[in-house]
Design a protein around this motif. Structure first.
Motif, short mmCIF file in Angstrom:
data_model
loop_
_atom_site.label_atom_id
_atom_site.label_comp_id
_atom_site.label_asym_id
_atom_site.label_seq_id
_atom_site.Cartn_x
_atom_site.Cartn_y
_atom_site.Cartn_z
N GLN A 1 -8.88 5.19 -1.89
CA GLN A 1 -8.67 5.87 -3.17
C GLN A 1 -7.84 5.04 -4.14
O GLN A 1 -8.14 5.00 -5.33
CB GLN A 1 -7.99 7.23 -2.94
CG GLN A 1 -8.86 8.21 -2.15
CD GLN A 1 -8.15 9.53 -1.88
OE1 GLN A 1 -7.03 9.56 -1.40
NE2 GLN A 1 -8.82 10.63 -2.20
N SER A 2 -6.79 4.37 -3.68
CA SER A 2 -5.90 3.65 -4.58
C SER A 2 -6.35 2.20 -4.80
O SER A 2 -7.15 1.66 -4.04
CB SER A 2 -4.47 3.65 -4.02
OG SER A 2 -4.40 2.81 -2.86
N THR B 1 1.23 -1.11 6.92
CA THR B 1 1.77 0.10 6.31
C THR B 1 3.01 0.56 7.07
O THR B 1 3.12 0.33 8.29
CB THR B 1 0.73 1.24 6.30
OG1 THR B 1 1.30 2.39 5.68
CG2 THR B 1 0.29 1.60 7.70
N SER B 2 3.91 1.19 6.36
CA SER B 2 5.09 1.77 7.00
C SER B 2 4.95 3.29 7.11
O SER B 2 5.85 3.96 7.61
CB SER B 2 6.35 1.42 6.20
OG SER B 2 6.24 1.89 4.87
N VAL C 1 0.81 -1.21 0.00
CA VAL C 1 0.00 0.00 0.00
C VAL C 1 0.85 1.26 0.00
O VAL C 1 0.38 2.35 -0.36
CB VAL C 1 -0.95 -0.01 1.22
CG1 VAL C 1 -0.19 0.25 2.52
CG2 VAL C 1 -2.09 0.98 1.04
N ASP C 2 2.13 1.15 0.37
CA ASP C 2 3.02 2.31 0.43
C ASP C 2 3.82 2.51 -0.86
O ASP C 2 4.45 3.55 -1.03
CB ASP C 2 4.01 2.15 1.59
CG ASP C 2 3.32 1.90 2.92
OD1 ASP C 2 2.34 2.61 3.21
OD2 ASP C 2 3.75 0.99 3.65
N LEU C 3 3.80 1.53 -1.75
CA LEU C 3 4.57 1.60 -2.99
C LEU C 3 3.86 2.48 -4.02
O LEU C 3 2.67 2.79 -3.86
CB LEU C 3 4.79 0.19 -3.53
CG LEU C 3 5.64 -0.71 -2.63
CD1 LEU C 3 5.70 -2.13 -3.19
CD2 LEU C 3 7.05 -0.14 -2.47
N PRO C 4 4.55 2.89 -5.08
CA PRO C 4 3.93 3.76 -6.09
C PRO C 4 2.61 3.18 -6.60
O PRO C 4 2.47 1.97 -6.78
CB PRO C 4 4.99 3.81 -7.20
CG PRO C 4 6.28 3.61 -6.47
CD PRO C 4 5.98 2.64 -5.37
#
Length: 388
Positions: free
Chosen positions: A107-108, A95-96, A4-7
């Motif tokens: 949203q993503s 998540t980090s 979830v933290d990646l582009p």
């Protein structure tokens, strides 16, 4: 960092990467990849133990991701293929980023994957039915983040949004459709927090709804909320889609009349949308796989089992959605459009005035119905009452 933290990627990228990887896997004579499920357990990655999972509702364009399962149990999910590598389920839910805290709007596409995991995979044993139908990709939804992990989510049917894809019926009020809290986080006020957030988000609306049917856990959450926020006692209703007056029941009134099965402790059992389950998901990767029924992904919600409300499409809910599984407003309305009165009645039903309705409840009488008075004095009193 976690997925979830990646582009950000879009759903077409996710599907394309999954198809390319699966194609290359099928073309190999023998697989030589393994996934380290734990320090002592690893699973060979072959075309035979990798499955496609559909992320959104069937009528929408395909969006698939790959799931790895043990060779002897295709109902389990050990890992997901995301960002060109395999991730254990627990890591996909983490998540980090310190900025991910509290309730956040989905949203993503990776956040949509998390909603999918919570509603279809996490906290479920292999023998259990899938609790929710697949959510639409445009479903209004919020994830609840605490301690660097996602602990639950809720979805909303907005006023004016269509109830389903095959009729012109639209919701007549905002409805809290699906609510889910992970087993390890129940009884910590998460359900109450989400209900408060939903009501505050639509504070300008005269009436708000919670999808029918309400589970005992959700009833307990609603009771606590309405005790703390008395101004919502006349505004919060249990509803079936699309939410006409004949499809609304005042929650506070029904609680006071004892018409619900009530949990003693908030969230002591599922609250809307899921059935009672044992705590099976930890924060770390584990050798045990997470259960998931591939065959049941697209089946409609099982009527009657609900936990945090959640709600996919069930006639009992009145609507159909991702949420239309065990507890929630499904998209099939309980009444036809021509049977609904889209306007409030000129004289609001008693249920709109909870206090009056409670006071006016008739008391039980030992007289037989229709029994005539046996004395002239009694008859006289009756006549005097009629004259008045």
């Amino acid at each position: 960092m976690y997925p979830v933290d990646l582009p950000a990627v879009d759903d077409s990228d996710l599907t394309s990467a999954s198809e390319q990887y699966l194609s290359s896997l099928e073309s190999r004579a023998r697989g030589n990849e393994v996934f380290q499920a734990s320090q002592t357990s690893e699973i060979a990655i072959t075309a035979n133990n990798v499955r496609r999972l559909q992320l959104f509702e069937a009528e929408q364009p395909d969006c698939t991701l790959l799931a790895l399962h043990p060779p002897d149990d295709p109902t389990q999910v050990v890992a997901l293929y995301l960002h060109e590598k395999w991730w254990c389920v627990a890591d996909v839910l983490r998540t980090s980023s310190t900025s991910r805290s509290g309730l956040m709007l989905v949203q993503s596409i990776m956040e949509r994957v998390i909603v999918f995991l919570l509603s279809q995979v996490v906290d479920r044993h292999s023998e259990q039915e899938v609790l929710f139908s697949l959510h639409p990709r445009t479903e209004s939804c919020k994830l609840l983040w605490r301690d660097s992990q996602v602990v639950g989510f809720y979805t909303v049917k907005h006023k004016g949004s269509l109830c389903d894809g095959w009729s012109s019926q639209a919701y007549l009020l905002p409805v809290l459709d699906t609510v889910l809290v992970r087993a390890s986080w129940r009884r910590r006020g998460c359900g109450l927090h989400m209900l408060e957030d939903f009501c505050s988000s639509f504070s300008t609306e005269k009436f708000m709804g919670v999808s029918s049917p309400l589970s005992p856990g959700m009833v307990a959450v609603c009771r606590k909320f309405l005790q703390q926020h008395e101004d919502y006692q006349e505004r919060l209703y249990e509803v079936e889609a699309p939410g006409g007056w004949s499809q609304r029941r005042n929650i506070w009134l029904n609680i006071k009349l004892g018409r619900y099965s009530l949990c003693i402790n908030e969230e002591s059992s599922p609250t809307s949308g899921e059935t009672q389950r044992n705590e099976t998901q930890s924060n770390n990767c584990r050798p045990e796989a997470t259960s998931f029924s591939i065959c049941n992904v697209n089946t409609p919600p099982a009527t009657g089992s609900s936990e945090e409300q959640i709600k996919p499409c069930d006639p009992s809910h009145g609507g159909s959605s991702p949420s239309s599984k065990t507890s929630g407003t499904g998209c099939s309305p309980a009444a036809h459009a021509d049977e609904l009165d889209h306007r409030p009645p000129t004289r609001p039903p008693k249920s709109l005035n909870t206090k009056q309705a409670l006071i006016s409840q008739p008391s039980l009488s030992t007289e037989t119905c229709g029994e005539k008075p046996d004395s002239e004095d009694t008859q006289g009193r009756i006549k005097r009452v009629r004259r008045t």
